[in-house]
Write a protein that holds these residues in place. Structure first.
Motif, mmCIF file in Angstrom:
data_model
loop_
_atom_site.group_PDB
_atom_site.id
_atom_site.type_symbol
_atom_site.label_atom_id
_atom_site.label_comp_id
_atom_site.label_asym_id
_atom_site.label_seq_id
_atom_site.Cartn_x
_atom_site.Cartn_y
_atom_site.Cartn_z
ATOM 1 N N LYS C 65 0.839 -1.210 0.000
ATOM 2 C CA LYS C 65 0.000 0.000 0.000
ATOM 3 C C LYS C 65 0.877 1.266 0.000
ATOM 4 C CE LYS C 65 -3.823 -1.868 -0.425
ATOM 5 N NZ LYS C 65 -4.629 -1.551 -1.620
ATOM 6 N N ARG C 124 -5.246 4.003 4.591
ATOM 7 C CA ARG C 124 -5.122 2.763 3.823
ATOM 8 C C ARG C 124 -4.088 1.762 4.282
ATOM 9 N NH1 ARG C 124 -4.148 4.418 -2.299
ATOM 10 N NH2 ARG C 124 -5.292 6.398 -2.292
ATOM 11 N N PRO C 126 -2.116 -0.751 6.436
ATOM 12 C CA PRO C 126 -2.458 -1.561 7.611
ATOM 13 C C PRO C 126 -1.365 -1.546 8.681
ATOM 14 C CG PRO C 126 -1.933 -2.984 5.755
ATOM 15 C CD PRO C 126 -1.917 -1.582 5.235
ATOM 16 N N SER C 149 -17.166 -1.703 8.479
ATOM 17 C CA SER C 149 -15.986 -1.348 7.697
ATOM 18 C C SER C 149 -16.367 -0.959 6.274
ATOM 19 C CB SER C 149 -15.017 -2.528 7.653
ATOM 20 O OG SER C 149 -15.626 -3.639 7.025
ATOM 21 N N ASN C 151 -14.197 -0.157 2.744
ATOM 22 C CA ASN C 151 -12.836 -0.184 2.221
ATOM 23 C C ASN C 151 -12.354 1.209 1.855
ATOM 24 O OD1 ASN C 151 -12.618 -2.895 2.471
ATOM 25 N ND2 ASN C 151 -13.046 -3.365 0.326
ATOM 26 N N PHE D 52 -11.848 -5.431 8.497
ATOM 27 C CA PHE D 52 -11.537 -5.522 7.070
ATOM 28 C C PHE D 52 -11.061 -6.934 6.773
ATOM 29 C CE2 PHE D 52 -10.908 -1.045 8.024
ATOM 30 C CZ PHE D 52 -11.622 -0.450 7.005
ATOM 31 N N ALA D 54 -8.729 -8.777 4.086
ATOM 32 C CA ALA D 54 -7.787 -8.577 2.984
ATOM 33 C C ALA D 54 -7.459 -9.913 2.335
ATOM 34 C CB ALA D 54 -6.510 -7.918 3.491
ATOM 35 N N GLU D 58 -4.845 -7.176 -0.428
ATOM 36 C CA GLU D 58 -5.737 -6.216 -1.078
ATOM 37 C C GLU D 58 -7.069 -6.194 -0.332
ATOM 38 O OE1 GLU D 58 -6.252 -3.283 -2.683
ATOM 39 O OE2 GLU D 58 -4.520 -4.167 -3.696
ATOM 40 N N TYR D 59 -7.629 -4.974 -0.148
ATOM 41 C CA TYR D 59 -8.957 -4.873 0.474
ATOM 42 C C TYR D 59 -9.965 -5.606 -0.402
ATOM 43 C CZ TYR D 59 -7.029 -1.360 3.645
ATOM 44 O OH TYR D 59 -6.280 -0.717 4.596
ATOM 45 N N SER D 60 -10.868 -6.358 0.233
ATOM 46 C CA SER D 60 -11.837 -7.164 -0.524
ATOM 47 C C SER D 60 -13.222 -6.550 -0.437
ATOM 48 C CB SER D 60 -11.890 -8.578 0.057
ATOM 49 O OG SER D 60 -12.475 -8.524 1.349
ATOM 50 N N SER D 61 -14.123 -7.003 -1.325
ATOM 51 C CA SER D 61 -15.535 -6.640 -1.218
ATOM 52 C C SER D 61 -16.308 -7.900 -0.828
ATOM 53 C CB SER D 61 -16.043 -6.086 -2.543
ATOM 54 O OG SER D 61 -15.856 -7.041 -3.563
ATOM 55 N N CYS D 74 -7.461 -10.413 8.607
ATOM 56 C CA CYS D 74 -8.582 -9.649 9.179
ATOM 57 C C CYS D 74 -8.039 -8.645 10.167
ATOM 58 C CB CYS D 74 -9.520 -10.590 9.928
ATOM 59 S SG CYS D 74 -10.768 -11.300 8.878
#
Lengths: 81, 157, 157, 81
Positions: C65, C124, C126, C149, C151, D52, D54, D58-61, D74
């Protein structure tokens, strides 16, 4: 009265001096001083309109009267930084 | 809040600026954010190549105006410590001509206060630079020298 | 313009951050302006006293990131060199938890790009901090942990 | 299938572990995974809604399908800087 004027940057370059003398009447304003400066030091003409006149390290206005024992400086727009 | 003498460092110097000393000077446990800005000698300006710069200053007035800027900054933002140092004399490429460091409790303020300090320094503080170009010519830089002078605005007005 | 690997320095470290090395890394004759931002450990937060902070990171994702942020910054501003270093582990008062240094030809851009980098890093990347309060309690800081949450937005979206 | 999940900060503190296992059906979505996580690790309930997920850094949907050999993590909202 005779005023000793500090010059900087291009003002100093054009006159070839870091200090010059300018003769003005007692009670002269900054506007009067500007006229006298240009008349007595025509080499400053190219930048005369853009010169700042500082009295005791403070920017002056044209109406201000030049004090007798002040430190006077003339310089073109600043470019420090 | 007025900034006490021990919380400010304002200087003109003909020696290389020790930027790290300024960063350390402004760092305190009261702050959460520190910023250091350096103006450095750039080689290219509108396609012309700089060899070196010469900086001239009107020392008494420059120091007075730099301290006024510190005062105004401390009125506008919760600044804890500030340092402003401007170099004079001949500078080589990539050397710092000016360094501004300051600290605040939160990050937004250090960016805003730092930006204010450098922007106003470039308007009000009587320091000038001369370009020594690669073609052998030299040139005092006087922004707007073709127009009649108008005094920099100050808070007092 | 994409920033090549030799013009960027992105790191997580459990050692004190050498901010001066970052400033020097980003200084180049192509630039006229350098900025260094430090996030430092503040003693007081809403009247509570911090003794120390512990930073935890998800290293692979944090570095990914941080590099994405460098890419986005270089797309938005004419950045010449960038360094981002984040500390992990235990930090004492006034120590730097994060350092961001970057250079651009002109001063406006270093302020804007620096602000973007630290603002987005805080959204962004972590990394988490734990407050070790003076009353002996500890607390992981999770802004908005009471809400579902969402994103962080990225340029790709 | 069994998913090994990395945990950070308060998520790690609540479970007392930096990695936990979660059992989900093959083809499970991130939403399915969240349900399974909360059911199998009720100690995460206080922060479950804010976690979250990941996938491979990468951040997920919620609609995304959990790949079989991905790295899953997580964590609660970040607070670096």
């Amino acid at each position: 009265m005779k005023i000793t004027v500090k010059l900087f940057a291009r003002a100093s370059q054009l006159t070839g001096a870091s200090e010059i003398d300018v003769e003005v009447d007692a009670g002269a304003s900054v506007a009067d001083f500007r006229e006298a400066l240009e008349a007595q030091h025509p080499e400053l003409k190219p930048i005369a309109g853009s010169l700042f006149v500082a009295i005791d390290s403070e920017y002056s206005s044209d109406e201000q009267v030049i004090p007798e024992f002040a430190q006077i400086a003339c310089f073109p727009p600043v470019s420090g930084g | 809040m007025p900034l006490s003498p021990e919380d400010r460092f304002v200087e003109l110097t003909d020696q290389p600026i020790d930027a790290d000393r300024l960063t350390q000077f402004v760092t305190t446990p009261l702050s959460g954010a520190v910023i250091l800005f350096l103006g450095t000698v750039r080689e290219l300006t509108h396609g012309k190549r700089t060899i070196s710069l010469d900086y001239d200053a009107y020392p008494e007035m420059a120091l007075k105006k730099m301290n006024e800027l510190v005062d105004e900054t401390a009125e506008k933002w919760p600044v804890q410590k500030v340092a402003i140092v401007h170099r004079t004399g001949k500078l080589e490429l990539a050397e710092a001509s000016v360094a501004i460091a300051l600290s605040c409790p939160h990050r937004g303020d250090v960016f805003d206060a730092g930006r204010f300090l450098i922007d106003e320094l470039k308007i009000r503080v009587p320091i000038w630079k001369k370009e020594n170009w690669s073609d052998g010519t030299t040139e005092w830089v006087h922004p707007g020298a073709d127009a009649p002078s108008t005094n920099p605005r100050t808070e007092a007005e």
